[in-house]
Design an enzyme around this catalytic site. Sequence first.
Site, mmCIF file in Angstrom:
data_model
loop_
_atom_site.group_PDB
_atom_site.id
_atom_site.type_symbol
_atom_site.label_atom_id
_atom_site.label_comp_id
_atom_site.label_asym_id
_atom_site.label_seq_id
_atom_site.Cartn_x
_atom_site.Cartn_y
_atom_site.Cartn_z
ATOM 1 N N ASN A 1 6.153 29.671 70.144
ATOM 2 C CA ASN A 1 5.908 31.101 70.326
ATOM 3 C C ASN A 1 4.466 31.274 70.822
ATOM 4 O O ASN A 1 3.523 30.844 70.160
ATOM 5 C CB ASN A 1 6.115 31.792 68.968
ATOM 6 C CG ASN A 1 5.880 33.278 69.034
ATOM 7 O OD1 ASN A 1 4.902 33.727 69.626
ATOM 8 N ND2 ASN A 1 6.752 34.043 68.423
ATOM 9 N N HIS B 1 0.424 34.594 70.259
ATOM 10 C CA HIS B 1 -0.977 34.661 69.842
ATOM 11 C C HIS B 1 -1.963 34.420 70.975
ATOM 12 O O HIS B 1 -3.124 34.810 70.888
ATOM 13 C CB HIS B 1 -1.235 33.653 68.716
ATOM 14 C CG HIS B 1 -0.622 34.106 67.418
ATOM 15 N ND1 HIS B 1 -0.581 35.420 67.054
ATOM 16 C CD2 HIS B 1 -0.028 33.422 66.420
ATOM 17 C CE1 HIS B 1 0.012 35.524 65.886
ATOM 18 N NE2 HIS B 1 0.372 34.330 65.476
ATOM 19 N N HIS C 1 7.629 37.611 71.776
ATOM 20 C CA HIS C 1 8.123 38.833 71.133
ATOM 21 C C HIS C 1 7.547 40.027 71.890
ATOM 22 O O HIS C 1 6.351 40.281 71.830
ATOM 23 C CB HIS C 1 7.663 38.831 69.664
ATOM 24 C CG HIS C 1 8.210 39.972 68.868
ATOM 25 N ND1 HIS C 1 8.035 40.067 67.512
ATOM 26 C CD2 HIS C 1 8.922 41.068 69.223
ATOM 27 C CE1 HIS C 1 8.625 41.167 67.062
ATOM 28 N NE2 HIS C 1 9.158 41.796 68.087
ATOM 29 N N ARG D 1 6.961 43.433 71.789
ATOM 30 C CA ARG D 1 7.009 44.501 70.784
ATOM 31 C C ARG D 1 7.002 45.869 71.450
ATOM 32 O O ARG D 1 6.451 46.038 72.542
ATOM 33 C CB ARG D 1 5.805 44.374 69.845
ATOM 34 C CG ARG D 1 5.980 43.298 68.804
ATOM 35 C CD ARG D 1 4.791 43.288 67.854
ATOM 36 N NE ARG D 1 5.074 42.463 66.702
ATOM 37 C CZ ARG D 1 5.552 42.934 65.552
ATOM 38 N NH1 ARG D 1 5.774 44.215 65.401
ATOM 39 N NH2 ARG D 1 5.789 42.114 64.556
ATOM 40 N N ARG E 1 1.617 45.111 71.564
ATOM 41 C CA ARG E 1 0.292 44.745 71.028
ATOM 42 C C ARG E 1 -0.188 43.380 71.536
ATOM 43 O O ARG E 1 -1.366 43.116 71.582
ATOM 44 C CB ARG E 1 0.309 44.742 69.505
ATOM 45 C CG ARG E 1 1.148 43.655 68.894
ATOM 46 C CD ARG E 1 0.979 43.587 67.406
ATOM 47 N NE ARG E 1 1.612 44.707 66.735
ATOM 48 C CZ ARG E 1 1.937 44.685 65.444
ATOM 49 N NH1 ARG E 1 1.658 43.625 64.719
ATOM 50 N NH2 ARG E 1 2.532 45.699 64.884
ATOM 51 N N GLU F 1 12.208 37.521 71.795
ATOM 52 C CA GLU F 1 12.343 38.158 70.478
ATOM 53 C C GLU F 1 12.171 39.646 70.664
ATOM 54 O O GLU F 1 11.269 40.077 71.396
ATOM 55 C CB GLU F 1 11.197 37.657 69.595
ATOM 56 C CG GLU F 1 11.613 36.803 68.448
ATOM 57 C CD GLU F 1 10.402 36.504 67.595
ATOM 58 O OE1 GLU F 1 9.820 37.423 67.022
ATOM 59 O OE2 GLU F 1 10.042 35.322 67.538
ATOM 60 N N THR G 1 6.379 39.694 61.933
ATOM 61 C CA THR G 1 7.709 40.035 61.429
ATOM 62 C C THR G 1 7.784 39.695 59.946
ATOM 63 O O THR G 1 7.534 38.553 59.577
ATOM 64 C CB THR G 1 8.784 39.236 62.210
ATOM 65 O OG1 THR G 1 8.433 39.251 63.581
ATOM 66 C CG2 THR G 1 10.152 39.839 62.005
ATOM 67 N N GLU H 1 18.724 32.717 63.148
ATOM 68 C CA GLU H 1 17.457 32.021 62.902
ATOM 69 C C GLU H 1 17.112 32.279 61.445
ATOM 70 O O GLU H 1 16.916 33.426 61.026
ATOM 71 C CB GLU H 1 16.337 32.551 63.811
ATOM 72 C CG GLU H 1 15.021 31.809 63.544
ATOM 73 C CD GLU H 1 13.875 32.264 64.446
ATOM 74 O OE1 GLU H 1 14.123 32.681 65.599
ATOM 75 O OE2 GLU H 1 12.727 32.215 63.974
ATOM 76 N N HIS I 1 9.225 30.717 61.137
ATOM 77 C CA HIS I 1 8.254 31.646 60.555
ATOM 78 C C HIS I 1 7.428 30.939 59.490
ATOM 79 O O HIS I 1 7.949 30.463 58.499
ATOM 80 C CB HIS I 1 8.889 32.906 59.957
ATOM 81 C CG HIS I 1 7.946 34.074 60.058
ATOM 82 N ND1 HIS I 1 6.851 34.201 59.258
ATOM 83 C CD2 HIS I 1 7.925 35.132 60.909
ATOM 84 C CE1 HIS I 1 6.203 35.304 59.596
ATOM 85 N NE2 HIS I 1 6.815 35.877 60.605
HETATM 86 N N1 PXP Z 1 10.562 33.357 64.400
HETATM 87 C C1 PXP Z 1 10.459 34.715 64.407
HETATM 88 C C2 PXP Z 1 11.712 35.509 64.451
HETATM 89 C C3 PXP Z 1 9.201 35.346 64.397
HETATM 90 O O1 PXP Z 1 9.122 36.678 64.405
HETATM 91 C C4 PXP Z 1 8.038 34.543 64.407
HETATM 92 C C5 PXP Z 1 6.695 35.199 64.444
HETATM 93 O O2 PXP Z 1 6.463 35.780 65.666
HETATM 94 C C6 PXP Z 1 8.199 33.151 64.411
HETATM 95 C C7 PXP Z 1 9.459 32.599 64.379
HETATM 96 C C8 PXP Z 1 7.034 32.238 64.439
HETATM 97 O O3 PXP Z 1 6.303 32.383 63.266
HETATM 98 P P1 PXP Z 1 4.879 31.695 63.135
HETATM 99 O O4 PXP Z 1 3.991 32.345 64.136
HETATM 100 O O5 PXP Z 1 4.495 31.982 61.727
HETATM 101 O O6 PXP Z 1 5.082 30.235 63.417
#
Ligand code: PXP
Length: 389
Positions: A159, A162, A195, A197, A201, A222, A253, A303, A343
């Site tokens: 992901n 960030h 994601h 949003r 953001r 996402e 999330t 997931e 997550h």
């Molecule tokens: N899966 C989902 C559905 C999420 O919303 C997120 C966070 O954006 C992640 C995985 C990844 O989480 P993390 O950034 O804590 O690894």
Amino acid sequence: MPILFQNNFQHAFPRVNELQVSKTAEFLLALAGRSDAELSILLVDDQHIAELNKTWRRKSGPTNVLSFSLTEGEDLTRAGNLLGDIVISVDTAAREARKERISVHQRLNVLLVHGLLHLLGYDHEKSDSEAERMFRKERELLLELKRKRREEMIRLAVNVDHVATLRQARGISEPDPVLAAGICELAGAEGIVVHLREDRRHIQDRDVLILRQTVKTKLNLEMGATQEIIKFALKLKPDMVTLVPEKRQELTTEGGLNVAGQKKKLKNVISQMNDSGIPVSLFIDPDSRQIEASHNIGATFVEIHTGRYSDATSEEETEQEFELIVAAAEEAYEAGLRVNAGHGLNYVNTTRVASLDTIEELSIGHAVMARAIFVGLDQAVREMLGLMM
Ligand code: PXP
């Protein structure tokens, strides 16, 4: 090559994936050149194995594995197809797994190999050289199992939200999540997650539009199930979408989707996506009700939310949360859903989740980006992949 499998382990935790154990046993028999053989595997608790240990070995207390050969020292070639019984205590296997910080299934594999080698005539108690011969064979079989697992290895989807968060903090054009996605793919990631949003953001429309053209592996979008984003996704046609609950005030999330509470709405989104050729994953807590609802409304994937496991603050809580993930992944897999998880996964807690054969892919963002600041993104991805083998 029938495996006669009996699970007499009646406790709720840990749940054992019976199919996985049987398949491993079949694979091991084939490796040992005994595909023709019949093998009985019995899973029990500590109390049961302690009774067997007392009766047959005159030893008190539980042990991890016992083998009962049907040939009892006779010429193995005369044993026909019946090799014998392997009895494993799941309680002891779970304790040993906790100590070694591996999954119960990894520990069960070791015990299965050990028990099988006894049935094939190996005996570490006979002499030092016999012990050496048995341990060498054990290592060889376990390595083969590992190799097989690596071939079927769980995938990493990174992901890159960030990277966009950092860019947005300055309001300029770098760092670019599109560039980051390319680096992740070159390092071995097999999917990119963003994601988009409602409040934009971090990830912007521009990012997703370019990523749609540049991602060579798989783009997972996402999103919250809102009209505006649904329209965007249908036009974009990502390789898959993951529906998540989205709250404006949250930092990330927070919980899983309440699928059971909004079946009609989500079913409608799934069919719209599916009609456009987009498979849908639902981000859910490890909860039977949500799995059943996801299955009923036609999701392709779920997931499993690993947040509570990742945030657990005691060993006991970690174990409980891990077992919920194991059970949920298995239940979803057996219901015919494809299973991802994610997550909060990081460089300490990912290996155990990655060892679950029911899970196809892990979605990881924060930990990889946090490490990338110090070691570079390429290395951060490679290190995470190394932990998932
Ligand atoms: N899966 C989902 C559905 C999420 O919303 C997120 C966070 O954006 C992640 C995985 C990844 O989480 P993390 O950034 O804590 O690894």
